[in-house]
Design a protein around this motif. Structure first.
Motif, short mmCIF file in Angstrom:
data_model
loop_
_atom_site.label_atom_id
_atom_site.label_comp_id
_atom_site.label_asym_id
_atom_site.label_seq_id
_atom_site.Cartn_x
_atom_site.Cartn_y
_atom_site.Cartn_z
N GLN A 1 1.25 -1.32 -0.27
CA GLN A 1 -0.26 0.34 0.16
C GLN A 1 0.79 1.25 -0.04
O GLN A 1 2.09 1.51 0.58
CB GLN A 1 -1.01 -0.17 1.45
CG GLN A 1 -1.99 -0.95 1.40
CD GLN A 1 -2.90 -0.53 2.42
OE1 GLN A 1 -3.45 0.10 2.54
NE2 GLN A 1 -2.96 -1.93 3.30
N ASP A 2 0.22 2.34 -0.14
CA ASP A 2 0.76 4.00 -0.73
C ASP A 2 1.26 4.22 0.93
O ASP A 2 0.74 3.29 2.40
CB ASP A 2 0.65 4.48 -0.81
CG ASP A 2 -0.28 4.97 -1.95
OD1 ASP A 2 0.27 3.97 -2.95
OD2 ASP A 2 -1.14 5.52 -2.47
N ALA A 3 2.74 5.02 1.31
CA ALA A 3 2.74 5.12 2.32
C ALA A 3 3.23 6.42 2.18
O ALA A 3 3.42 7.55 0.79
CB ALA A 3 4.12 4.99 2.86
N GLU A 4 4.35 7.65 2.91
CA GLU A 4 4.60 9.34 3.04
C GLU A 4 5.52 8.99 3.34
O GLU A 4 6.09 8.51 4.58
CB GLU A 4 3.41 9.83 3.74
CG GLU A 4 3.60 11.50 3.06
CD GLU A 4 3.01 12.47 3.80
OE1 GLU A 4 2.61 12.84 3.20
OE2 GLU A 4 2.50 11.75 5.74
N LEU A 5 7.18 9.75 2.70
CA LEU A 5 7.70 10.24 3.10
C LEU A 5 7.63 12.09 3.94
O LEU A 5 7.10 12.70 3.08
CB LEU A 5 9.11 10.04 2.32
CG LEU A 5 9.93 10.76 2.62
CD1 LEU A 5 11.24 10.32 4.04
CD2 LEU A 5 11.14 11.41 1.55
#
Length: 546
Positions: free
Chosen positions: A529-533
Protein backbone atom coordinates in the motif's frame (compact mmCIF):
# COMPACT_ATOMS: atom_id res chain seq x y z
CA UNK A 1 37.79 -12.29 23.11
CA UNK A 2 37.69 -12.87 19.33
CA UNK A 3 38.99 -15.91 17.47
CA UNK A 4 42.42 -14.36 16.87
CA UNK A 5 42.69 -13.58 20.56
CA UNK A 6 41.79 -17.18 21.48
CA UNK A 7 44.47 -18.55 19.14
CA UNK A 8 47.01 -16.15 20.62
CA UNK A 9 46.07 -17.27 24.13
CA UNK A 10 46.49 -20.94 23.18
CA UNK A 11 49.90 -20.25 21.65
CA UNK A 12 51.05 -18.31 24.71
CA UNK A 13 49.75 -21.06 26.99
CA UNK A 14 51.87 -23.58 25.10
CA UNK A 15 54.90 -21.35 25.63
CA UNK A 16 54.15 -21.19 29.34
CA UNK A 17 54.09 -24.99 29.51
CA UNK A 18 57.35 -25.22 27.57
CA UNK A 19 59.13 -22.75 29.83
CA UNK A 20 57.47 -23.76 33.08
CA UNK A 21 54.27 -21.98 34.18
CA UNK A 22 55.74 -20.91 37.52
CA UNK A 23 58.91 -19.39 36.07
CA UNK A 24 58.81 -15.56 36.19
CA UNK A 25 59.12 -14.08 32.73
CA UNK A 26 60.05 -10.64 31.51
CA UNK A 27 57.10 -9.21 29.57
CA UNK A 28 58.57 -5.76 28.99
CA UNK A 29 56.97 -4.28 25.90
CA UNK A 30 59.06 -3.50 22.84
CA UNK A 31 56.93 -0.42 22.14
CA UNK A 32 58.77 2.82 23.02
CA UNK A 33 57.55 4.21 26.32
CA UNK A 34 57.90 7.79 27.52
CA UNK A 35 57.46 9.72 30.76
CA UNK A 36 55.67 13.03 30.36
CA UNK A 37 55.59 16.27 32.30
CA UNK A 38 52.91 17.00 34.90
CA UNK A 39 51.47 20.22 33.41
CA UNK A 40 49.39 20.54 30.26
CA UNK A 41 51.51 23.03 28.33
CA UNK A 42 54.65 20.96 28.80
CA UNK A 43 52.80 17.78 27.82
CA UNK A 44 51.53 19.35 24.61
CA UNK A 45 55.04 20.53 23.75
CA UNK A 46 56.42 17.02 24.32
CA UNK A 47 53.72 15.45 22.17
CA UNK A 48 54.61 17.57 19.14
CA UNK A 49 57.94 15.81 18.69
CA UNK A 50 57.06 12.45 20.24
CA UNK A 51 58.14 9.53 17.99
CA UNK A 52 54.91 7.59 18.62
CA UNK A 53 52.82 10.60 17.65
CA UNK A 54 54.87 10.98 14.47
CA UNK A 55 54.29 7.30 13.73
CA UNK A 56 50.54 7.70 14.19
CA UNK A 57 50.39 10.76 11.94
CA UNK A 58 52.29 9.03 9.13
CA UNK A 59 50.12 5.94 9.35
CA UNK A 60 46.85 7.92 9.29
CA UNK A 61 48.12 9.78 6.23
CA UNK A 62 48.91 6.48 4.52
CA UNK A 63 45.47 5.06 5.35
CA UNK A 64 43.53 8.09 4.11
CA UNK A 65 43.10 6.70 0.58
CA UNK A 66 41.50 3.43 1.73
CA UNK A 67 37.92 3.54 0.35
CA UNK A 68 36.60 1.47 3.29
CA UNK A 69 38.34 3.51 5.97
CA UNK A 70 35.71 5.47 7.96
CA UNK A 71 35.76 9.26 7.83
CA UNK A 72 34.07 10.04 11.17
CA UNK A 73 34.17 6.81 13.17
CA UNK A 74 37.26 6.28 15.30
CA UNK A 75 39.76 3.60 14.28
CA UNK A 76 43.26 2.77 15.49
CA UNK A 77 46.08 4.55 13.62
CA UNK A 78 48.47 1.61 13.37
CA UNK A 79 47.25 -1.50 15.14
CA UNK A 80 44.45 -3.99 15.30
CA UNK A 81 41.70 -2.51 17.46
CA UNK A 82 39.70 -4.62 19.87
CA UNK A 83 37.65 -3.77 22.99
CA UNK A 84 37.15 -0.15 24.03
CA UNK A 85 38.23 0.41 27.63
CA UNK A 86 38.03 2.99 30.36
CA UNK A 87 35.90 5.69 28.76
CA UNK A 88 35.90 8.64 31.20
CA UNK A 89 35.61 12.43 31.49
CA UNK A 90 38.67 14.04 33.08
CA UNK A 91 39.50 17.74 33.38
CA UNK A 92 37.14 18.83 30.63
CA UNK A 93 38.03 16.12 28.11
CA UNK A 94 36.77 12.67 27.16
CA UNK A 95 39.32 9.87 27.24
CA UNK A 96 38.94 6.62 25.35
CA UNK A 97 41.27 3.69 25.90
CA UNK A 98 41.18 0.56 23.79
CA UNK A 99 43.04 -2.67 23.22
CA UNK A 100 45.56 -2.46 20.39
CA UNK A 101 48.33 -4.71 19.04
CA UNK A 102 51.24 -2.38 18.19
CA UNK A 103 53.34 -3.43 15.18
CA UNK A 104 56.52 -3.71 17.26
CA UNK A 105 54.91 -5.91 19.95
CA UNK A 106 51.85 -7.93 18.99
CA UNK A 107 50.31 -8.13 22.44
CA UNK A 108 47.37 -6.21 23.81
CA UNK A 109 48.30 -2.77 25.17
CA UNK A 110 45.91 -0.03 26.26
CA UNK A 111 45.94 2.54 23.47
CA UNK A 112 44.58 6.03 24.09
CA UNK A 113 42.67 8.87 22.41
CA UNK A 114 41.23 12.14 23.73
CA UNK A 115 38.33 14.35 22.62
CA UNK A 116 36.73 17.65 23.52
CA UNK A 117 33.35 16.69 22.07
CA UNK A 118 33.18 12.85 21.85
CA UNK A 119 33.41 13.11 18.07
CA UNK A 120 36.80 14.53 17.10
CA UNK A 121 39.39 12.17 18.57
CA UNK A 122 43.11 12.88 18.87
CA UNK A 123 45.61 10.04 19.20
CA UNK A 124 47.80 9.91 22.29
CA UNK A 125 50.67 7.51 23.08
CA UNK A 126 49.95 4.05 24.41
CA UNK A 127 48.82 4.39 28.01
CA UNK A 128 49.20 1.05 29.83
CA UNK A 129 51.89 -1.43 28.78
CA UNK A 130 52.11 -5.13 29.69
CA UNK A 131 54.62 -6.27 32.35
CA UNK A 132 54.50 -7.94 34.78
CA UNK A 133 51.25 -9.14 33.16
CA UNK A 134 51.63 -10.86 29.81
CA UNK A 135 48.91 -8.73 28.13
CA UNK A 136 46.55 -5.91 29.10
CA UNK A 137 43.00 -7.12 28.67
CA UNK A 138 39.77 -5.17 29.15
CA UNK A 139 38.74 -3.00 32.04
CA UNK A 140 37.23 0.29 33.14
CA UNK A 141 38.22 3.56 34.80
CA UNK A 142 36.88 5.53 37.73
CA UNK A 143 37.47 9.25 38.30
CA UNK A 144 38.39 9.45 41.98
CA UNK A 145 38.86 13.07 42.99
CA UNK A 146 42.31 14.14 41.80
CA UNK A 147 43.17 10.90 40.04
CA UNK A 148 41.83 8.31 37.61
CA UNK A 149 41.90 4.62 38.52
CA UNK A 150 42.04 1.89 35.87
CA UNK A 151 40.96 -1.65 36.78
CA UNK A 152 41.65 -4.29 34.13
CA UNK A 153 42.63 -7.92 33.59
CA UNK A 154 46.31 -8.73 33.30
CA UNK A 155 46.80 -12.00 31.50
CA UNK A 156 48.62 -14.72 33.51
CA UNK A 157 48.43 -12.68 36.74
CA UNK A 158 44.88 -11.53 37.51
CA UNK A 159 43.18 -8.18 37.80
CA UNK A 160 45.35 -5.08 37.91
CA UNK A 161 44.87 -1.55 39.24
CA UNK A 162 46.71 1.48 37.90
CA UNK A 163 46.41 5.22 38.56
CA UNK A 164 47.11 8.46 36.71
CA UNK A 165 46.63 12.09 37.69
CA UNK A 166 48.31 14.22 34.99
CA UNK A 167 46.26 16.48 32.66
CA UNK A 168 46.18 14.13 29.65
CA UNK A 169 46.45 10.83 31.56
CA UNK A 170 49.76 10.03 29.89
CA UNK A 171 51.62 8.59 32.89
CA UNK A 172 50.27 5.47 34.62
CA UNK A 173 51.56 3.68 37.71
CA UNK A 174 50.46 0.17 38.63
CA UNK A 175 49.28 -0.24 42.21
CA UNK A 176 51.71 -2.56 44.06
CA UNK A 177 53.52 -3.15 40.77
CA UNK A 178 51.71 -6.44 40.25
CA UNK A 179 48.24 -8.00 40.38
CA UNK A 180 45.90 -6.91 43.15
CA UNK A 181 43.38 -9.75 42.63
CA UNK A 182 45.52 -12.74 41.68
CA UNK A 183 44.73 -15.73 39.55
CA UNK A 184 46.19 -18.04 42.14
CA UNK A 185 45.90 -19.39 45.65
CA UNK A 186 48.57 -20.95 47.86
CA UNK A 187 51.16 -20.18 45.20
CA UNK A 188 49.36 -22.15 42.49
CA UNK A 189 48.30 -20.54 39.23
CA UNK A 190 44.95 -21.26 37.57
CA UNK A 191 43.44 -20.37 34.21
CA UNK A 192 40.84 -17.58 34.30
CA UNK A 193 38.06 -20.00 33.30
CA UNK A 194 38.87 -22.34 36.20
CA UNK A 195 37.76 -21.29 39.67
CA UNK A 196 39.48 -24.15 41.50
CA UNK A 197 40.23 -23.75 44.32
CA UNK A 198 38.95 -20.15 44.26
CA UNK A 199 35.24 -19.34 44.81
CA UNK A 200 35.33 -16.90 41.87
CA UNK A 201 36.78 -16.41 38.39
CA UNK A 202 38.87 -13.42 37.45
CA UNK A 203 38.51 -11.66 34.14
CA UNK A 204 37.52 -8.23 32.72
CA UNK A 205 36.92 -5.72 35.50
CA UNK A 206 35.05 -2.53 36.33
CA UNK A 207 35.32 -0.25 39.36
CA UNK A 208 33.21 2.20 41.37
CA UNK A 209 33.21 3.67 44.87
CA UNK A 210 30.65 3.67 47.67
CA UNK A 211 31.60 5.83 50.62
CA UNK A 212 35.28 5.15 51.32
CA UNK A 213 35.22 1.66 49.80
CA UNK A 214 36.11 0.67 46.24
CA UNK A 215 34.13 -2.06 44.50
CA UNK A 216 35.06 -4.07 41.45
CA UNK A 217 33.32 -6.67 39.34
CA UNK A 218 35.08 -9.47 37.55
CA UNK A 219 32.94 -10.59 34.63
CA UNK A 220 32.92 -14.29 33.91
CA UNK A 221 30.70 -17.38 34.15
CA UNK A 222 29.24 -19.62 36.82
CA UNK A 223 29.13 -23.33 35.99
CA UNK A 224 26.30 -23.97 38.43
CA UNK A 225 23.57 -23.03 35.98
CA UNK A 226 20.76 -25.29 34.76
CA UNK A 227 22.06 -28.82 34.11
CA UNK A 228 25.55 -27.62 34.95
CA UNK A 229 25.63 -25.19 32.04
CA UNK A 230 27.59 -21.94 32.37
CA UNK A 231 25.61 -18.80 33.20
CA UNK A 232 26.56 -15.14 33.33
CA UNK A 233 28.31 -14.22 36.58
CA UNK A 234 29.78 -11.03 37.98
CA UNK A 235 32.01 -11.61 41.01
CA UNK A 236 32.14 -8.70 43.45
CA UNK A 237 35.27 -7.54 45.30
CA UNK A 238 35.88 -4.60 47.64
CA UNK A 239 38.90 -2.70 48.92
CA UNK A 240 39.81 0.31 51.03
CA UNK A 241 43.18 1.00 49.40
CA UNK A 242 43.14 -0.58 45.89
CA UNK A 243 45.97 -2.92 46.96
CA UNK A 244 44.15 -5.50 49.09
CA UNK A 245 40.83 -6.83 47.79
CA UNK A 246 38.27 -9.00 49.50
CA UNK A 247 35.89 -11.29 47.60
CA UNK A 248 32.28 -10.58 48.59
CA UNK A 249 29.90 -12.74 46.50
CA UNK A 250 28.20 -12.99 43.14
CA UNK A 251 26.70 -9.61 42.44
CA UNK A 252 23.75 -10.18 40.07
CA UNK A 253 20.48 -11.31 41.67
CA UNK A 254 17.37 -12.46 39.80
CA UNK A 255 18.82 -12.69 36.31
CA UNK A 256 16.40 -14.83 34.30
CA UNK A 257 17.07 -13.01 31.05
CA UNK A 258 20.41 -14.18 29.68
CA UNK A 259 20.57 -17.72 28.27
CA UNK A 260 22.99 -20.50 29.26
CA UNK A 261 26.39 -19.97 27.69
CA UNK A 262 26.43 -16.19 28.09
CA UNK A 263 29.28 -14.67 30.09
CA UNK A 264 29.61 -11.22 31.61
CA UNK A 265 32.81 -9.89 30.04
CA UNK A 266 33.64 -6.16 29.85
CA UNK A 267 31.23 -5.16 32.67
CA UNK A 268 30.27 -1.53 33.33
CA UNK A 269 28.01 -0.84 36.30
CA UNK A 270 26.66 2.72 36.60
CA UNK A 271 23.61 4.63 37.85
CA UNK A 272 21.09 5.61 35.18
CA UNK A 273 18.16 7.77 36.22
CA UNK A 274 17.07 6.46 39.62
CA UNK A 275 18.18 2.91 38.81
CA UNK A 276 21.35 1.11 37.70
CA UNK A 277 22.53 -0.49 34.48
CA UNK A 278 25.04 -3.27 33.94
CA UNK A 279 26.39 -3.19 30.39
CA UNK A 280 28.46 -6.21 29.33
CA UNK A 281 29.69 -8.36 26.47
CA UNK A 282 28.92 -12.04 25.96
CA UNK A 283 31.28 -14.03 23.76
CA UNK A 284 28.17 -16.00 22.73
CA UNK A 285 25.65 -13.26 21.99
CA UNK A 286 27.55 -9.94 22.10
CA UNK A 287 26.72 -6.63 23.81
CA UNK A 288 23.77 -6.48 26.21
CA UNK A 289 22.51 -4.76 29.34
CA UNK A 290 20.65 -5.55 32.54
CA UNK A 291 18.52 -2.94 34.30
CA UNK A 292 17.71 -3.10 37.97
CA UNK A 293 18.18 -1.68 41.46
CA UNK A 294 21.38 -1.54 43.47
CA UNK A 295 20.82 -2.91 46.97
CA UNK A 296 23.62 -0.95 48.63
CA UNK A 297 23.00 -2.55 52.04
CA UNK A 298 23.57 -6.09 50.79
CA UNK A 299 25.72 -5.15 47.79
CA UNK A 300 23.47 -6.93 45.31
CA UNK A 301 22.12 -5.93 41.90
CA UNK A 302 18.45 -6.91 41.62
CA UNK A 303 17.67 -7.26 37.92
CA UNK A 304 14.23 -6.51 36.45
CA UNK A 305 14.86 -5.97 32.71
CA UNK A 306 17.22 -6.83 29.90
CA UNK A 307 18.07 -5.59 26.43
CA UNK A 308 20.59 -5.93 23.61
CA UNK A 309 22.87 -3.71 21.58
CA UNK A 310 23.55 -6.47 19.03
CA UNK A 311 20.72 -8.55 17.56
CA UNK A 312 22.50 -11.51 16.05
CA UNK A 313 25.75 -13.45 16.21
CA UNK A 314 28.94 -11.87 17.49
CA UNK A 315 30.66 -12.28 14.12
CA UNK A 316 30.96 -10.91 11.50
CA UNK A 317 30.45 -7.14 11.21
CA UNK A 318 28.63 -6.62 14.50
CA UNK A 319 28.57 -4.37 17.52
CA UNK A 320 30.83 -6.01 20.05
CA UNK A 321 32.26 -4.92 23.42
CA UNK A 322 31.23 -1.78 25.35
CA UNK A 323 32.88 0.97 27.32
CA UNK A 324 30.67 3.30 29.34
CA UNK A 325 30.75 6.18 31.80
CA UNK A 326 28.17 8.45 33.49
CA UNK A 327 27.45 11.72 31.68
CA UNK A 328 26.86 13.68 34.89
CA UNK A 329 23.20 14.31 34.02
CA UNK A 330 21.62 10.97 34.90
CA UNK A 331 22.54 9.27 31.65
CA UNK A 332 25.38 7.02 30.52
CA UNK A 333 27.69 7.49 27.54
CA UNK A 334 28.51 4.20 25.82
CA UNK A 335 30.73 3.33 22.89
CA UNK A 336 31.28 -0.07 21.26
CA UNK A 337 33.82 -1.61 18.96
CA UNK A 338 32.62 -3.22 15.74
CA UNK A 339 34.35 -6.26 14.36
CA UNK A 340 35.26 -6.71 10.68
CA UNK A 341 33.20 -7.98 7.79
CA UNK A 342 36.25 -8.76 5.67
CA UNK A 343 38.78 -10.95 7.41
CA UNK A 344 42.21 -9.36 7.70
CA UNK A 345 41.28 -6.01 6.15
CA UNK A 346 43.07 -3.01 7.61
CA UNK A 347 39.72 -1.42 8.47
CA UNK A 348 38.87 -4.42 10.62
CA UNK A 349 38.30 -2.64 13.93
CA UNK A 350 36.48 0.62 14.59
CA UNK A 351 34.29 2.27 17.21
CA UNK A 352 30.61 3.08 16.91
CA UNK A 353 29.48 6.62 17.40
CA UNK A 354 29.10 7.30 21.12
CA UNK A 355 25.55 6.88 22.40
CA UNK A 356 23.78 8.60 25.25
CA UNK A 357 21.68 6.09 27.15
CA UNK A 358 18.85 7.41 29.33
CA UNK A 359 16.07 5.81 31.30
CA UNK A 360 12.50 6.86 30.48
CA UNK A 361 9.98 5.42 32.87
CA UNK A 362 11.09 2.36 34.82
CA UNK A 363 12.49 0.04 32.16
CA UNK A 364 12.61 1.90 28.83
CA UNK A 365 16.15 2.60 27.65
CA UNK A 366 16.47 5.41 25.13
CA UNK A 367 19.48 5.83 22.85
CA UNK A 368 20.63 8.91 20.96
CA UNK A 369 23.92 9.87 19.32
CA UNK A 370 26.16 11.59 21.87
CA UNK A 371 28.62 14.40 21.33
CA UNK A 372 28.76 17.18 18.78
CA UNK A 373 27.85 15.10 15.74
CA UNK A 374 26.24 18.17 14.14
CA UNK A 375 29.70 19.78 13.81
CA UNK A 376 30.46 17.26 11.05
CA UNK A 377 27.58 18.33 8.84
CA UNK A 378 28.51 19.82 5.48
CA UNK A 379 26.42 20.29 2.33
CA UNK A 380 22.71 19.95 3.12
CA UNK A 381 19.69 18.88 1.06
CA UNK A 382 16.05 18.79 2.10
CA UNK A 383 13.03 16.96 0.68
CA UNK A 384 9.45 17.89 1.57
CA UNK A 385 6.56 15.42 1.89
CA UNK A 386 6.47 12.82 -0.87
CA UNK A 387 4.03 10.02 -1.70
CA UNK A 388 5.55 6.57 -1.83
CA UNK A 389 3.31 4.64 -4.27
CA UNK A 390 2.79 0.98 -3.44
CA UNK A 391 5.33 -1.49 -4.82
CA UNK A 392 7.51 1.09 -6.58
CA UNK A 393 11.12 1.82 -5.67
CA UNK A 394 11.63 5.58 -5.59
CA UNK A 395 15.27 6.52 -6.16
CA UNK A 396 16.20 9.96 -4.82
CA UNK A 397 18.43 11.31 -7.61
CA UNK A 398 19.83 14.26 -5.67
CA UNK A 399 20.58 12.39 -2.44
CA UNK A 400 23.70 10.27 -2.60
CA UNK A 401 26.99 9.67 -0.79
CA UNK A 402 28.89 7.20 1.36
CA UNK A 403 29.64 9.59 4.24
CA UNK A 404 26.24 11.02 5.10
CA UNK A 405 23.71 11.61 7.83
CA UNK A 406 20.07 11.12 6.86
CA UNK A 407 17.15 12.31 8.99
CA UNK A 408 13.92 10.82 7.65
CA UNK A 409 10.32 10.92 8.91
CA UNK A 410 8.29 8.10 7.35
CA UNK A 411 4.59 7.40 7.86
CA UNK A 412 3.84 3.83 6.72
CA UNK A 413 0.10 4.50 6.71
CA UNK A 414 -1.37 1.14 5.66
CA UNK A 415 1.80 -0.31 4.14
CA UNK A 416 2.90 -3.48 5.94
CA UNK A 417 6.55 -2.66 5.18
CA UNK A 418 8.50 0.41 4.08
CA UNK A 419 12.18 0.30 3.27
CA UNK A 420 14.86 2.95 3.12
CA UNK A 421 17.85 1.79 1.09
CA UNK A 422 21.33 3.30 1.28
CA UNK A 423 24.69 2.64 -0.37
CA UNK A 424 22.69 1.56 -3.43
CA UNK A 425 24.51 1.03 -6.73
CA UNK A 426 22.87 2.15 -9.97
CA UNK A 427 20.99 -1.09 -10.58
CA UNK A 428 20.89 -2.25 -6.97
CA UNK A 429 23.72 -4.75 -7.44
CA UNK A 430 24.86 -3.56 -4.01
CA UNK A 431 22.39 -2.22 -1.48
CA UNK A 432 21.99 -1.89 2.30
CA UNK A 433 18.38 -2.16 3.36
CA UNK A 434 16.54 -0.64 6.34
CA UNK A 435 13.06 -2.19 6.61
CA UNK A 436 10.29 -0.79 8.81
CA UNK A 437 7.35 -2.90 10.05
CA UNK A 438 4.68 -1.03 12.00
CA UNK A 439 2.90 -2.67 14.96
CA UNK A 440 4.11 -6.21 14.35
CA UNK A 441 4.71 -7.54 17.86
CA UNK A 442 2.65 -7.54 21.07
CA UNK A 443 4.66 -6.85 24.24
CA UNK A 444 2.76 -9.49 26.22
CA UNK A 445 -0.72 -10.94 26.04
CA UNK A 446 -0.53 -11.89 29.71
CA UNK A 447 0.77 -8.68 31.30
CA UNK A 448 -0.72 -5.18 31.08
CA UNK A 449 -0.29 -2.81 29.48
CA UNK A 450 -0.45 -4.65 26.20
CA UNK A 451 1.39 -2.60 23.59
CA UNK A 452 2.19 -3.19 19.97
CA UNK A 453 5.84 -2.93 19.04
CA UNK A 454 7.22 -2.02 15.66
CA UNK A 455 10.12 -3.92 14.16
CA UNK A 456 13.14 -2.52 12.31
CA UNK A 457 15.63 -4.54 10.27
CA UNK A 458 19.09 -3.49 9.08
CA UNK A 459 20.17 -5.85 6.32
CA UNK A 460 23.70 -6.02 4.87
CA UNK A 461 23.26 -9.32 3.00
CA UNK A 462 23.47 -7.51 -0.36
CA UNK A 463 25.84 -4.74 0.66
CA UNK A 464 28.88 -6.08 -1.17
CA UNK A 465 29.85 -8.05 -4.27
CA UNK A 466 33.31 -8.80 -2.89
CA UNK A 467 34.11 -12.51 -2.74
CA UNK A 468 35.57 -12.23 0.77
CA UNK A 469 32.89 -9.94 2.22
CA UNK A 470 31.04 -11.62 5.07
CA UNK A 471 27.38 -10.71 5.50
CA UNK A 472 25.37 -11.53 8.61
CA UNK A 473 21.74 -12.36 9.25
CA UNK A 474 19.76 -9.09 9.23
CA UNK A 475 19.85 -7.21 12.53
CA UNK A 476 16.21 -7.14 13.70
CA UNK A 477 14.97 -5.29 16.77
CA UNK A 478 11.63 -4.25 18.20
CA UNK A 479 10.86 -0.68 19.23
CA UNK A 480 7.86 0.97 20.88
CA UNK A 481 6.58 3.83 18.70
CA UNK A 482 3.42 5.61 19.91
CA UNK A 483 0.47 5.64 17.47
CA UNK A 484 0.84 9.37 16.72
CA UNK A 485 4.54 9.14 15.83
CA UNK A 486 5.96 8.35 12.40
CA UNK A 487 9.20 6.42 12.08
CA UNK A 488 11.97 8.93 12.72
CA UNK A 489 15.31 7.62 11.51
CA UNK A 490 18.78 9.06 11.97
CA UNK A 491 21.01 7.08 9.63
CA UNK A 492 24.78 7.48 9.77
CA UNK A 493 26.61 6.16 6.71
CA UNK A 494 30.40 6.07 6.89
CA UNK A 495 31.90 3.99 4.08
CA UNK A 496 32.12 0.63 5.89
CA UNK A 497 29.60 1.15 8.69
CA UNK A 498 25.89 2.03 8.91
CA UNK A 499 24.21 3.02 12.17
CA UNK A 500 20.46 3.62 12.48
CA UNK A 501 18.81 5.36 15.45
CA UNK A 502 15.03 4.83 15.54
CA UNK A 503 12.84 7.40 17.32
CA UNK A 504 15.47 7.77 20.03
CA UNK A 505 14.43 4.37 21.39
CA UNK A 506 16.59 1.85 19.55
CA UNK A 507 19.79 1.59 17.54
CA UNK A 508 21.05 -0.91 14.97
CA UNK A 509 24.53 -1.01 13.47
CA UNK A 510 26.38 -3.23 10.98
CA UNK A 511 29.60 -3.23 8.98
CA UNK A 512 29.29 -3.04 5.20
CA UNK A 513 31.91 -3.42 2.46
CA UNK A 514 30.62 -1.89 -0.82
CA UNK A 515 32.93 -2.60 -3.75
CA UNK A 516 31.43 -0.37 -6.43
CA UNK A 517 32.17 3.34 -6.75
CA UNK A 518 28.50 4.00 -7.59
CA UNK A 519 27.20 2.37 -4.37
CA UNK A 520 26.15 5.75 -2.99
CA UNK A 521 22.43 5.97 -3.85
CA UNK A 522 19.35 6.29 -1.63
CA UNK A 523 15.87 4.94 -2.38
CA UNK A 524 12.52 4.22 -0.69
CA UNK A 525 9.85 1.62 -1.30
CA UNK A 526 6.41 0.94 0.21
CA UNK A 527 5.16 -2.62 0.07
CA UNK A 528 1.50 -3.43 -0.70
CA UNK A 529 0.00 0.00 0.00
CA UNK A 530 0.99 3.65 -0.32
CA UNK A 531 3.11 5.28 2.38
CA UNK A 532 4.42 8.81 2.88
CA UNK A 533 7.85 10.29 3.28
CA UNK A 534 7.02 13.28 5.45
CA UNK A 535 10.49 14.85 5.16
CA UNK A 536 14.11 13.96 4.61
CA UNK A 537 17.29 15.89 5.36
CA UNK A 538 20.69 14.77 4.16
CA UNK A 539 24.10 16.10 5.11
CA UNK A 540 27.45 15.20 3.64
CA UNK A 541 29.70 14.49 6.63
CA UNK A 542 33.22 15.81 7.17
CA UNK A 543 36.16 13.72 8.27
CA UNK A 544 37.40 13.87 11.86
CA UNK A 545 40.94 13.19 10.62
CA UNK A 546 43.08 16.04 9.36
Amino acid sequence: MNSRRILLCLWLASLAVAHGADTPRDYTSRVPKFTFAEDLAAQEAQLKDNPLMQRFREERHALAADPLRPAYHFYSPEAQLNDPNGLCFWRGRWHLFYQANPPDDHRWHWAHAVSDDLIHWRDLPYAIYPNPEEQCYSGATYVDGNRVIAMYHGRELGNMAATSHDPLLLNWEKVTGTTVIPLNKDGKRYHFLSAEPLPYRIYDACIWKKGDTYYSLSGSVDYNGPAGKPMLAEFLFRSRDLAKWEFVHQFVEGNRFTPPGDDGACPYFWPIGDRHILIFFSHTSSAQYLLGDYDTQNDKFNVTAHGRFCFGPVLPGAVQAPSATPDGQGGVIAIFNMNPAIAGHRSDGLMTLPRRLTLVGKEDLHQEPAGDIESLRGAHQHLDAKLLPANQEIVLPDIHGNTMELNADIDPKGAPMVELNVLRSANAEEITRIALFRNRQVTSRFMPPQQKLSVVTLDNTRSSLLADAQSRPPETASVLIPPDEPFHLRVFIDRSVVEVFINGRQCLAVRVQPSRSDSVGVSLRAQGQDAELRSLDAWQMKSIYK
